[in-house]
Enzyme design. Structure first.
Site, short mmCIF file in Angstrom:
data_model
loop_
_atom_site.label_atom_id
_atom_site.label_comp_id
_atom_site.label_asym_id
_atom_site.label_seq_id
_atom_site.Cartn_x
_atom_site.Cartn_y
_atom_site.Cartn_z
N ASP A 1 0.82 -1.20 0.00
CA ASP A 1 0.00 0.00 0.00
C ASP A 1 0.86 1.25 0.00
O ASP A 1 0.35 2.36 -0.11
CB ASP A 1 -0.93 0.00 1.23
CG ASP A 1 -2.33 -0.43 0.84
OD1 ASP A 1 -2.55 -0.70 -0.36
OD2 ASP A 1 -3.20 -0.48 1.72
N ASP B 1 -10.25 -8.95 11.11
CA ASP B 1 -9.98 -10.40 11.17
C ASP B 1 -11.05 -11.16 11.94
O ASP B 1 -11.68 -12.08 11.42
CB ASP B 1 -8.59 -10.67 11.74
CG ASP B 1 -8.19 -9.66 12.79
OD1 ASP B 1 -9.10 -9.08 13.40
OD2 ASP B 1 -6.98 -9.46 13.00
#
Ligand SMILES: Nc1ncnc2c1ncn2[C@@H]1O[C@H](COP(=O)(O)OP(=O)(O)OP(=O)(O)O)[C@@H](O)[C@H]1O
Ligand SMILES: [Mg+2]
Lengths: 841, 249
Positions: A290, A434
């Site tokens: 990123d 998550d």
């Protein structure tokens, strides 16, 4: 057989004696004399006399003559032995009855009877099962609610105490469950008593404070209960072998998301991921950058892995992973944070279960850290006391696994693509994407698995503030999920899954309760509020079993993964910081922003983190004030209050202890190296000039260098260039190194410009070895509540020391001198004789 | 009493070195040993510190009719050995032929049972290097026959030409770990289905010839050396292997 281990005796004194009186003293007698000496004068090394021995020897001699009569070696030897024998006998009987490992004949019959009872077909009948359950519940309610005279309560306390102390010594799972039951009974009874008799409805201040405390205690009780459910039966799942036929093995995409971590952090992970044992045409490694960095792209090209970036950075890590999900098409996705280096066996161990269970969507393995986290570093407990993480990865996830409630932790895991896409990829609604993703998959009926063997290792967070920031994020995220996708509600989960998820989320609400516990005694000491409306004796009689059994039981369940009382330290240190975000998230889950955890940084100078510790300093001052008030109340207050004051003071002292440890956390120790040293003990060959080879063992490795033991002191000198050989199986790999430093029998070697191939080989020989993290807690002691309290005590003292040092730098200057004086005095003091058999130098 | 023979695939691969060090290592691990030099080079004794001038040994004894075991010596560290010896009138080369050596060995092996040696004594024989087209010297007469090779292409090729060698276990000596070629050759040998290669490899180490110059093994001259560790490992492997042999028989 060998003769050279008998070195000549280095005995100046005996030599002197021999010289003076011309006596040849044989070495055996010298040894005996020496041993005698070390017994009675343990602190005087006669072979290396020092100046002050002139004082030490007569002092010790006087001490021995006057204070320690020779018979007084072991006080009460008879009584002690007798008690021990009694204990052993009782235990022997109990073990024989309860032990499931090798039961005796009586135990076998007992087990059979029990099994018949448990498996009796009657239990399948509704009309029987429900009434029996109600009966049991009624019994428990009776035990919890029946009011006792204080004396009866005392007897019950003692009986339970004795029972628990004995039961705790019996191995096996049944005794653990019994301990849990006792603990729950004691705690519930306490809570019941608190609700029914200790709230003062007549005084509004007392009532408000009392209600707050009771509420907080109820929270603690709930977490205790859910924790027991969650950890009652860790599954300890074993890996399943893969099918013989490699053509059946599926393709795996390895995602390594990164944002701004430097290349040297990323590099080992990528190299290790590439080298995992899996058919090469079915293993694709992707760096998801990123940060869109040219450097990383070039590196990816050089080592032959794929590089992916994306036009925007929406949804941070979750968005990054989702973007990659659209670009690749492997059947399975393995995810590693950019600083979690996988071992080569990662896929081989974790993929097997996917074949066995077609509904399995996730296999999670622990996050193992080879560098100390800031808590461990600042407390100096690395490798000795289990860190904050270990309870979760060692026990909680394993316990979840039994209930099919293991959740995804963002890294070191494998996901099946199908289910992942079915839930719309990685969840983006919360900051703990998550856990939320796993929850969504569980709701669709997919299963998850947990393998407790570390298969990857990484760097822990560097600085305290970053660590705290990370925990804030977890706490916030979990609270967010609790609000927007509450596991108690909605479809698809079974009841225990709901409980496990809820506990994981409730757990993070500990912020306010911890702060309340830290300040509660002040309400009495400062404001004179009777927030527990009961006599001191009653309080003791109810609180003691509650606390004692909870600690004892938890020590048994968690001992390997969390030492007693350390939870208090870890949670208190974070309480202030997660209290606000969790409360905010509970009210409005959308508020707040996401922050990336910084890794690979360096704490350059020893300092005290004033910003982090400020709230605790305030609490500390309040507590000190409380102690002052307490002492004053002892002096000047109502004499009938004295027991209450004493109890509250004790509570405050305990709080001060925990606060001290928390302050020790804030005293940031200096970090010396950028590259973390990882303990590693494998054979290494040093190739010295002229093809001389010396074999020794490594001490530790880092990306930049390696520490080795030297068989001879002056084997290497700083600046010298040489080669070393490390082994990957039977295959040797040679690396050029330069000697960086030599300390006695240790040398630090720096790698001398490795090429890519050599770096790969190095990872192979070190971090990615399949057995790299197996003996992670090799030299750690088991939990012992009393010792643990001692640990916290000394840590707390160090915390206060650090605080003083940083508040009064002048004192810090004088400190070494003071320390020397103290040391000198300590050395002068006479010692207890050491009756020790092994006493050769 | 167990017998092991070591033979080089060609001259100079380090057979004698291996015998001396294996003996010393076993001795250090508490196993009594007897080393027997069957190679006319008569170099084994040098590692064990025997002075040059002494000419006595196995062959002079055998040819002069005195009992061969009277030519046994003990080194400073306590290792028993029988040097090959130097004959006053050395015969022509072919007199130490394969047949003669085998016949001597049979006699020795038979008579050794009668000797007053410690129980469990392990006998290690140093054989002359393999000649072209020859079979292993003592392949049917010992419990364990090691074939010493160097991990170089020459040895590799000659090993491949001789395959299969069912009686032999191959010991790789003088591995240069930094040589890609040698490591690859070792891997190929290890992977070969017809050749049995020992899991223990002895690495090249300059401490070995240096110790020889001191008439010692590396265990005395350079105890920390790689060679010392490697040979110790070799000894452990051999001893465990023999225990297995015992188990089967
Ligand atoms: N591992 C080793 N590292 C370094 N040098 C070695 C090693 N092994 C043997 N050597 C050296 O190689 C040389 C030959 O060794 P050695 O005499 O043992 O070989 P050999 O096979 O017995 O020879 P021959 O066939 O002549 O009997 C010696 O100088 C020895 O020191
Ligand atoms: Mg030779």
């Amino acid at each position: 057989m060998s003769l050279e281990t008998l070195r000549p005796w280095p005995a100046p004194l005996w030599w002197l004696l021999g010289q003076l009186f011309r006596l040849p003293v044989p070495w055996q007698q010298q040894a005996a004399m020496y041993r005698w000496w070390r017994t009675w004068f343990p602190h005087v090394d006669i072979l290396h006399p020092r100046l002050l021995d002139v004082l030490r020897i007569p002092l010790q001699a006087l001490w021995l003559l006057l204070v320690i009569p020779p018979q007084a070696r072991k006080p009460w030897p008879k009584v002690g032995a007798w008690l021990r024998r009694l204990e052993q006998a009782t235990l022997g009987v109990l073990v024989r009855i309860f032990s499931t490992e090798n039961p005796g004949p009586v135990a076998k019959r007992l087990h059979r009877v029990m099994r018949n009872m448990v498996e009796h077909p009657l239990w399948d009948q509704r009309w029987f099962r429900w009434p029996m359950l109600l009966l049991g519940l009624a019994g428990a309610v009776l035990v919890v609610t029946v009011p006792y005279e204080l004396e009866t309560q005392l007897w019950m306390l003692l009986a339970l105490l004795l029972a628990a102390l004995l039961i705790r010594r019996i191995p096996g799972r049944m005794p653990t469950l019994v301990l849990m039951a006792i603990s729950l009974l004691a705690s519930t009874r306490y809570l019941w008593w608190r609700y029914t008799t200790t709230l003062n409805w007549d005084d509004s201040l007392d009532l408000v404070l009392g209600l707050i405390l009771v509420a907080v205690e109820t929270y603690a009780w709930l977490v205790l209960l859910l924790g027991y459910v969650q950890t009652a039966w860790p599954l300890q799942r074993e890996p399943v072998p893969l099918p013989e036929d490699e053509s059946l093995w599926p393709s795996v995409d390895v995602y390594i998301p990164t944002y701004n971590e430097p290349l040297h952090v990323l590099k080992p992970t990528v190299l290790a991921a590439q080298q995992m044992d899996w058919p090469t045409d079915k293993l694709n490694v992707y760096i998801l950058d990123d940060g869109k960095r040219e450097e990383i792209r070039r590196f990816a090209e050089e080592v032959g892995v794929q590089y992916l970036d994306r036009p925007d950075n929406r949804h941070a890590k979750a968005g990054n992973l989702n973007h990659a999900l659209t670009k690749t098409r492997g059947e399975f996705i393995a995810i590693f944070d950019c600083d979690h280096i996988p071992t080569r066996s990662f896929l081989q161990t974790s993929m097997g279960w996917f074949f066995k269970d077609r509904k399995l969507a996730l296999v999670q393995t622990p996050h193992h850290f080879f560098s100390p986290d800031p808590f461990e570093r600042n407390l100096g407990t690395f490798g000795q006391v289990p860190n904050e993480n270990e309870l979760f990865y060692g026990l909680v996830q394993d316990g979840n696994d039994l209930w099919n409630a293991t959740f995804f932790c963002g890294s070191c895991a494998v996901l099946r693509r199908g289910p992942l896409e079915e839930v719309g990829g990685i969840a983006v609604e919360t900051v703990t994407e998550d856990a939320h993703t796993a929850l969504k998959m569980h709701r669709l009926g997919y299963r998850s698995a947990y393998l407790s063997q570390p298969q990857a290792a990484g760097l822990a967070t560097e600085s305290l503030s970053a660590h705290v920031g990370q925990r804030i994020r977890w706490a916030r995220g979990m609270t967010q999920i609790f609000r927007i996708d509450n596991p108690m509600l909605g479809k698809g989960l079974n009841p225990v899954q709901r409980l496990c998820y809820s506990n994981a989320m409730l757990h993070f609400l500990y912020g306010i309760p911890r702060l309340v516990f830290l300040t509660a005694p002040l309400a009495f000491l400062l404001l004179h509020a009777y927030f527990i409306h009961a006599s001191a004796v009653a309080i003791v009689l109810y609180v003691v079993p509650h606390i004692f059994h909870a600690n004892l039981t938890n020590s048994r369940i968690q001992g390997k993964y969390r030492h007693s009382f350390w939870a208090e330290v870890y949670e208190t240190a974070l309480a202030w910081y997660i209290a606000r975000p969790t409360t905010v998230a509970l009210i409005d889950p959308g508020k707040g922003s996401f922050n990336v955890t910084a890794k690979g940084g360096l704490v350059e100078k020893e300092h005290f983190d004033w910003t982090i510790s400020r709230p605790y300093l305030v609490v500390l001052l309040l507590n000190l004030l409380g102690v002052a008030f307490g002492l004053w109340r002892l002096q000047a207050g109502d004499p009938r209050e004295i027991p209450t004051v004493i109890i509250t003071l004790l509570w405050t002292l305990y709080n001060l202890l925990i606060l001290g440890a928390v302050l020790a956390v804030a005293a940031e120790a200096r970090q010396v190296r950028v590259n973390h040293r990882v303990g590693l003990d494998v054979p290494v060959t040093l190739i010295l000039p002229g093809q001389h080879r010396v074999q020794t063992r490594t001490v530790d490795v880092s990306e930049g260098g390696i520490g080795v033991e030297l068989p001879e002191k002056n084997l290497l000198s700083p600046g010298q260039k040489l080669q070393i050989t490390l082994f990957h199986g039977t295959r040797p790999h040679v690396f050029p190194v330069v000697v960086a430093n030599v300390f006695g029998h240790r040398a630090g070697l720096r790698f001398d410009r490795l090429d890519v191939e050599q770096e790969e080989a190095l990872i192979h020989c070190t971090f990615s070895r399949a057995d790299a993290w197996l003996d992670r807690d090799r030299n750690r002691k088991a939990d012992n509540p009393v010792e643990s309290l001692g640990e916290i005590f000394s840590t707390g003292l160090r915390g206060y020391g650090a605080l003083l040092r940083h508040v009064f730098p002048l004192l810090a200057e004088k400190l070494p001198v003071l320390e020397r004086v103290r040391h000198l005095l300590w050395q002068m003091l006479p010692r207890h004789p050491e009756y020790n058999e092994r006493m050769y130098p | 009493m167990k017998w092991i023979a070591l033979q080089g695939l060609k001259g100079g691969v380090g057979t004698t070195t291996a015998v001396a060090h294996l003996g010393e290592a076993c001795h250090r691990q508490g196993r009594p040993v007897l080393l027997l030099d069957l190679s006319p080079g008569n170099l084994l004794r040098v590692y064990l510190g025997m002075p040059w001038e002494v000419r006595r040994g196995l062959v002079p004894a055998l040819t002069s009719g005195t009992p061969w075991y009277q030519a046994a010596y003990r080194s400073a560290t306590g290792v028993r050995f029988i040097p090959f010896g130097v004959e006053s009138h050395p015969p022509a080369e072919q007199d130490y032929s394969r047949a003669v050596l085998r016949q001597w060995f049979r006699q020795i092996r038979r008579e050794a049972e009668e000797l007053q040696l410690p129980a469990q004594t392990l006998c290690i024989v140093d054989c002359p290097a393999l000649g072209p087209g020859e079979e292993l010297l003592l392949q049917d007469l010992v419990e364990l026959h090691l074939l010493v090779v160097n991990p170089d292409p020459g040895c590799f090729a000659s090993l491949r030409q001789r395959e299969p060698l069912p009686a032999a276990q191959v010991l790789i000596n003088r591995l240069h770990a930094e040589s890609r070629l040698e490591c690859d050759l070792q891997d190929m040998l290890l992977a070969s289905p017809t050749t049995r290669v020992l899991p223990v490899t002895i690495q090249q180490d300059a401490h070995v010839p240096e110790s020889l110059a001191w008439k010692q093994t590396v265990f005395q001259a350079a105890p920390a050396s790689q060679a010392a560790q490697d040979f110790a490992l070799l000894a452990s492997w051999v001893l465990s292997q023999l225990r297995e042999v015992e188990h089967v028989s």
